[in-house]
Design an enzyme around this catalytic site. Structure first.
Site, PDB file in Angstrom:
ATOM      1  CB  CYS A 187       7.969  -4.541 -23.545  1.00 34.61           C
ATOM      2  SG  CYS A 187       9.335  -3.832 -22.625  1.00 34.61           S
ATOM      3  CG  ASN A 237      13.408  -2.075 -25.170  1.00 31.04           C
ATOM      4  OD1 ASN A 237      13.428  -1.408 -26.207  1.00 31.04           O
ATOM      5  ND2 ASN A 237      12.529  -3.039 -24.966  1.00 31.04           N
ATOM      6  CB  THR A 239      -3.769  15.136  -7.688  1.00 29.61           C
ATOM      7  OG1 THR A 239      -5.060  15.721  -7.698  1.00 29.61           O
ATOM      8  CG2 THR A 239      -3.037  15.501  -6.397  1.00 29.61           C
ATOM      9  CB  ALA A 285       8.957   5.696 -20.668  1.00 29.96           C
ATOM     10  CB  SER A 345      10.650   5.174 -17.350  1.00 34.57           C
ATOM     11  OG  SER A 345      10.013   4.329 -16.421  1.00 34.57           O
ATOM     12  CB  ALA A 346      11.028   6.757 -11.869  1.00 32.40           C
ATOM     13  CD  GLN A 353      15.878  -0.065 -21.102  1.00 27.75           C
ATOM     14  OE1 GLN A 353      16.907  -0.267 -20.478  1.00 27.75           O
ATOM     15  NE2 GLN A 353      14.746  -0.691 -20.812  1.00 27.75           N
TER      16      GLN A 353
HETATM   17  C1  LIG Z   1      10.442   0.504 -20.072  1.00 29.10           C
HETATM   18  C2  LIG Z   1      10.419   1.275 -21.326  1.00 29.10           C
HETATM   19  C3  LIG Z   1       9.307   2.058 -21.667  1.00 29.10           C
HETATM   20  C4  LIG Z   1       8.054   2.081 -20.828  1.00 29.10           C
HETATM   21  O1  LIG Z   1       8.266   2.762 -19.628  1.00 29.10           O
HETATM   22  P1  LIG Z   1       7.166   2.670 -18.470  1.00 29.10           P
HETATM   23  O2  LIG Z   1       7.640   3.707 -17.487  1.00 29.10           O
HETATM   24  O3  LIG Z   1       7.250   1.287 -17.943  1.00 29.10           O
HETATM   25  O4  LIG Z   1       5.854   2.997 -19.054  1.00 29.10           O
HETATM   26  C5  LIG Z   1       9.357   2.777 -22.836  1.00 29.10           C
HETATM   27  N1  LIG Z   1      10.430   2.744 -23.630  1.00 29.10           N
HETATM   28  C6  LIG Z   1      11.512   2.008 -23.335  1.00 29.10           C
HETATM   29  C7  LIG Z   1      12.678   2.020 -24.257  1.00 29.10           C
HETATM   30  C8  LIG Z   1      11.548   1.249 -22.184  1.00 29.10           C
HETATM   31  O5  LIG Z   1      12.599   0.503 -21.894  1.00 29.10           O
END
Ligand SMILES: *Cc1c(COP(=O)(O)O)cnc(C)c1O
Length: 385
Positions: free
Chosen positions: A328, A156, A244, A76, A204-205, A184
């Site tokens: 974060c 978050n 890739t 993300a 994000s996964a 989130q």
């Molecule tokens: C975790 C998070 C991100 C960052 O995602 P990553 O895949 O770890 O880079 C961005 N935005 C929010 C709201 C998040 O919770």
């Protein structure tokens, strides 16, 4: 061996679901699906390509998008960078105006600062007392030259949920693009991009039981011609993101998103029950306060501020894995910018913890955590209330 702490930090990251791990490792070894998805001339590459496109549909299905609107990224953070910088660059002319908020993830805030350095004006909206960004606040901040609004779906730190539909209507009416960070939100709230007035959305996964290092950006029809790539070389992903494709990561993210869709209704009920069970037990602590809207929220994430006293969150962290501010920010050890925007001072921010629940949280975990937190508070003086 020491017992591990109870895990209450699902908003920082989730363990990878065993069903996801199984699919992931099948893409690695010589007997597996290890080919380069860009090697279209032979069976190894073709099989890998099929896996990537299957995963693209799985991700798209959870959020009501078309598969060809999903672009793979490394997470993300990269998706947010691509959205903000990509839209600003595609606009071409210098200047212009972007709206975001004070309580975004650093991946949006730091990127917005970069845009400011490049001459773009940025408005950082202040959340209301409930931690929400209202459609009215966005409407009032819109300018003639506003070309992008970037706001998160679910915060978050607080778990609060913005009214993306109402905000999007305002952005559309002014012909700007709307980017939403849904890292989130995916798998926790219903997202239907076929209906939502959203142009670009980040995923994000590793927040929903997939691996770290893989994410996606939804690019809707209004954004197709208004987004510039940030990583060049090879023209993968329709030219929007070269490199890739990481078949194992992508296949894993696909299964993680499909599982989230399958389990959605059940998990909603289970987590809401656990959330209620936890709040009920903690409500006996004098002066404890829930940050953010009590109603417009997901049950997975709770931000609690304890009354002044001897509540020692550092001691508690040996038995419970939670976030003192947010993972974060922890690298900088600064008080949470989200709590400060909500009117906290450094002291009350330091008496705040984020507890986040998820797929593997049990009722027993909740009861043990509640007892530990209550015990951490009983040592405090009784003049709280
Ligand atoms: C975790 C998070 C991100 C960052 O995602 P990553 O895949 O770890 O880079 C961005 N935005 C929010 C709201 C998040 O919770």
């Amino acid at each position: 061996m020491n017992k591990r702490p109870l895990y209450f930090d699902y908003a920082a990251t989730t363990p990878v679901d065993e069903r996801v791990i199984k699919v992931m490792v099948e893409c690695l070894g010589f007997t597996g699906n290890f080919g380069n998805p860009a090697s279209s001339s032979h069976a190894f590459g073709q099989q890998a390509r099929q896996t990537v496109e299957h995963a693209r549909r799985q991700v798209a299905n959870l959020v009501g998008a078309e598969a060809d609107q999903i672009v793979w990224t490394s997470g993300a953070t990269e998706s947010n960078n691509l959205a903000l910088k990509g839209v600003a660059q595609a606009r071409g002319v210098a200047g212009g105006h972007v709206i975001t908020s004070q309580i975004e993830h650093k991946a949006v805030l730091d990127t917005a600062r970069q845009l400011q350095d490049a001459g773009v004006a940025v408005t950082y909206l202040v959340p209301d007392a409930d931690g929400l960004i209202t459609a009215q606040a966005v409407s009032e901040a819109m300018r003639e030259d506003t070309f992008l609004v970037s706001l998160m779906l679910v915060n978050n730190e607080l778990g609060t949920v913005n009214d993306i539909a109402a905000i999007g209507d305002i952005v559309r009416a002014r012909d700007a693009l709307f980017h939403v960070d849904a890292a989130q939100g995916a798998g926790k709230v219903v997202i239907d991009l076929a209906q939502l007035p959203v142009d670009v959305m980040s995923f994000s996964a590793h927040k929903i039981y997939g691996p770290k290092g893989i994410g996606a950006l939804y690019v809707g029809p209004r954004a197709q011609q208004r987004l510039h790539a940030q990583i060049h070389g090879g023209g993968h992903e329709g030219g929007l993101r070269s490199g890739t494709l990481a078949t194992h990561q992508i296949a894993a993210m696909g299964v993680a998103f499909e599982l989230a869709a399958q389990l959605f209704e059940d998990e909603k009920v289970i987590v809401a029950g656990l959330h209620e069970r936890l709040l009920e037990q903690l409500s006996s602590i004098p002066g404890v306060r829930l940050n953010g809207s009590p109603s417009q929220r997901i049950p997975h994430t709770l931000s609690l501020t304890f009354a002044e006293g001897e509540f020692n969150s550092a001691a508690l962290s040996h038995s419970i894995a939670f976030s003192a501010t947010s993972a974060c920010n922890s690298a900088s050890n600064a008080p949470s910018h989200v709590l400060l925007a909500l009117g906290h001072d450094t002291h009350s921010a330091s008496r705040t913890i984020r507890l986040s629940l998820g797929r593997f949280t049990t009722a027993q975990d909740i009861d043990q955590a509640a007892d530990l937190i209550k015990a951490a508070c009983t040592s405090a003086p009784a003049f709280w209330q």
